[in-house]
Write a protein that holds these residues in place. Structure first.
Motif, PDB file in Angstrom:
ATOM      1  N   THR A 156      45.664  54.698  31.416  1.00  0.00           N
ATOM      2  CA  THR A 156      45.905  54.997  31.952  1.00  0.00           C
ATOM      3  C   THR A 156      44.996  54.438  33.113  1.00  0.00           C
ATOM      4  O   THR A 156      44.945  55.209  34.581  1.00  0.00           O
ATOM      5  N   THR A 157      44.538  53.327  33.595  1.00  0.00           N
ATOM      6  CA  THR A 157      43.777  52.660  34.463  1.00  0.00           C
ATOM      7  C   THR A 157      45.116  52.128  35.352  1.00  0.00           C
ATOM      8  O   THR A 157      45.365  51.415  34.680  1.00  0.00           O
ATOM      9  N   PHE A 158      45.134  52.315  36.648  1.00  0.00           N
ATOM     10  CA  PHE A 158      46.255  51.744  37.258  1.00  0.00           C
ATOM     11  C   PHE A 158      45.455  50.288  37.955  1.00  0.00           C
ATOM     12  O   PHE A 158      46.784  49.327  38.055  1.00  0.00           O
ATOM     13  N   ALA A 159      44.678  50.212  38.167  1.00  0.00           N
ATOM     14  CA  ALA A 159      44.502  48.269  39.009  1.00  0.00           C
ATOM     15  C   ALA A 159      43.055  48.775  39.159  1.00  0.00           C
ATOM     16  O   ALA A 159      42.211  49.368  38.546  1.00  0.00           O
ATOM     17  N   ALA A 160      42.270  47.575  39.076  1.00  0.00           N
ATOM     18  CA  ALA A 160      41.030  46.991  39.053  1.00  0.00           C
ATOM     19  C   ALA A 160      40.619  47.994  40.814  1.00  0.00           C
ATOM     20  O   ALA A 160      41.042  48.295  41.393  1.00  0.00           O
ATOM     21  N   ARG A 161      38.946  48.597  40.162  1.00  0.00           N
ATOM     22  CA  ARG A 161      38.672  49.061  41.372  1.00  0.00           C
ATOM     23  C   ARG A 161      37.617  48.263  42.615  1.00  0.00           C
ATOM     24  O   ARG A 161      37.076  47.885  42.077  1.00  0.00           O
ATOM     25  N   ARG A 162      38.377  47.955  43.629  1.00  0.00           N
ATOM     26  CA  ARG A 162      37.514  46.968  44.611  1.00  0.00           C
ATOM     27  C   ARG A 162      37.508  45.744  43.778  1.00  0.00           C
ATOM     28  O   ARG A 162      38.348  44.491  44.088  1.00  0.00           O
ATOM     29  N   ARG A 163      36.136  45.724  43.642  1.00  0.00           N
ATOM     30  CA  ARG A 163      35.938  44.336  42.378  1.00  0.00           C
ATOM     31  C   ARG A 163      35.387  45.173  41.462  1.00  0.00           C
ATOM     32  O   ARG A 163      34.466  45.999  41.067  1.00  0.00           O
ATOM     33  N   SER A 164      36.239  44.455  40.506  1.00  0.00           N
ATOM     34  CA  SER A 164      35.041  44.566  38.643  1.00  0.00           C
ATOM     35  C   SER A 164      34.603  43.800  38.685  1.00  0.00           C
ATOM     36  O   SER A 164      35.557  42.544  38.211  1.00  0.00           O
ATOM     37  N   ILE A 165      33.123  43.442  37.824  1.00  0.00           N
ATOM     38  CA  ILE A 165      32.988  42.468  36.982  1.00  0.00           C
ATOM     39  C   ILE A 165      32.473  43.309  35.893  1.00  0.00           C
ATOM     40  O   ILE A 165      31.834  44.366  35.458  1.00  0.00           O
TER      41      ILE A 165
END
Length: 211
Positions: A109-118
């Motif tokens: 259900t996740t569309f994309a990384a969030r801003r920066r994802s580490i």
């Protein structure tokens, strides 16, 4: 390239450990597929009515896919990190510039990384792997997420962003003090070459000379 030595205090380019991990995480599921049984060709009359094979609901499909992701990070990844003697694996990416491996370790259900994802994966003494997310969500409970110390306008804790993420990354890595760190850098395999040059420079600056 040989897998990084445990005595090393420098991060490693993506050797066999990262390559196999990337490919396995993308391709593997929790079950071994069975070969399809041979079928005798059948001629279908041109006026035969269409036959419909209903699929599970989108919600049901997401639940099954979430199980695949859980199996990858809980069963496949620990075995690969142990096999190639990897202490820590770090994935860092920005929104819409995701690492290819990102799509195989996140909730459907996740569309994309969030801003920066580490994402930080650390091998434990008992063979399990600690999974931390500095930014973004827990991906359905698969990661322990860190939030900002700053309050959000809603009164909750805000998301990590900018220098705050890099400072926390330094603290997390220093606290665990891994013998080696694997990054997704490879000049042959596309799936194993997901670390953008800007992210690499920022990561190097955040970790300092020790790592």
């Amino acid at each position: 390239m040989p897998s990084p030595a445990r005595s090393s205090r420098t991060y490693s380019r993506l050797g066999p450990a990262g390559l196999v991990a990337a490919l396995a995480l993308v391709a593997s599921g929790p079950f071994t597929p069975r070969p399809a049984a041979a079928q005798t060709p059948v001629a279908v009359p041109p006026d035969a009515p269409a036959r419909y094979h209903p699929l599970p609901s989108v919600r049901a499909q997401a639940e099954e896919m979430q199980g695949w992701v859980e199996a990858r990070v809980e069963r496949v990844l620990p075995a690969l990190m142990a096999e190639y003697d990897v202490d820590m694996w770090i994935l860092s990416m920005r929104e819409y510039g995701e690492d290819p491996v990102f799509w195989s370790i996140i909730s459907p259900t996740t569309f994309a990384a969030r801003r920066r994802s580490i994402y930080i994966f650390t091998r434990q003494d008992d063979g399990s792997v600690e999974r931390l997310a500095l930014g973004g969500s827990s991906q359905g409970g698969l990661f322990e997420i860190y939030r900002s110390a700053r309050p959000a306008p809603t009164g909750e804790q805000a998301e990590l962003w900018g220098n705050e993420q890099w400072r926390l990354l330094n603290e997390v890595v220093s606290d665990r003090d891994p013998g080696n760190i694997v990054l997704n850098i490879d000049d042959t395999w596309a799936f194993a070459d997901g670390l953008a040059s800007g992210e690499r420079e920022a990561l190097e600056e955040a970790l300092g000379e020790k790592y």
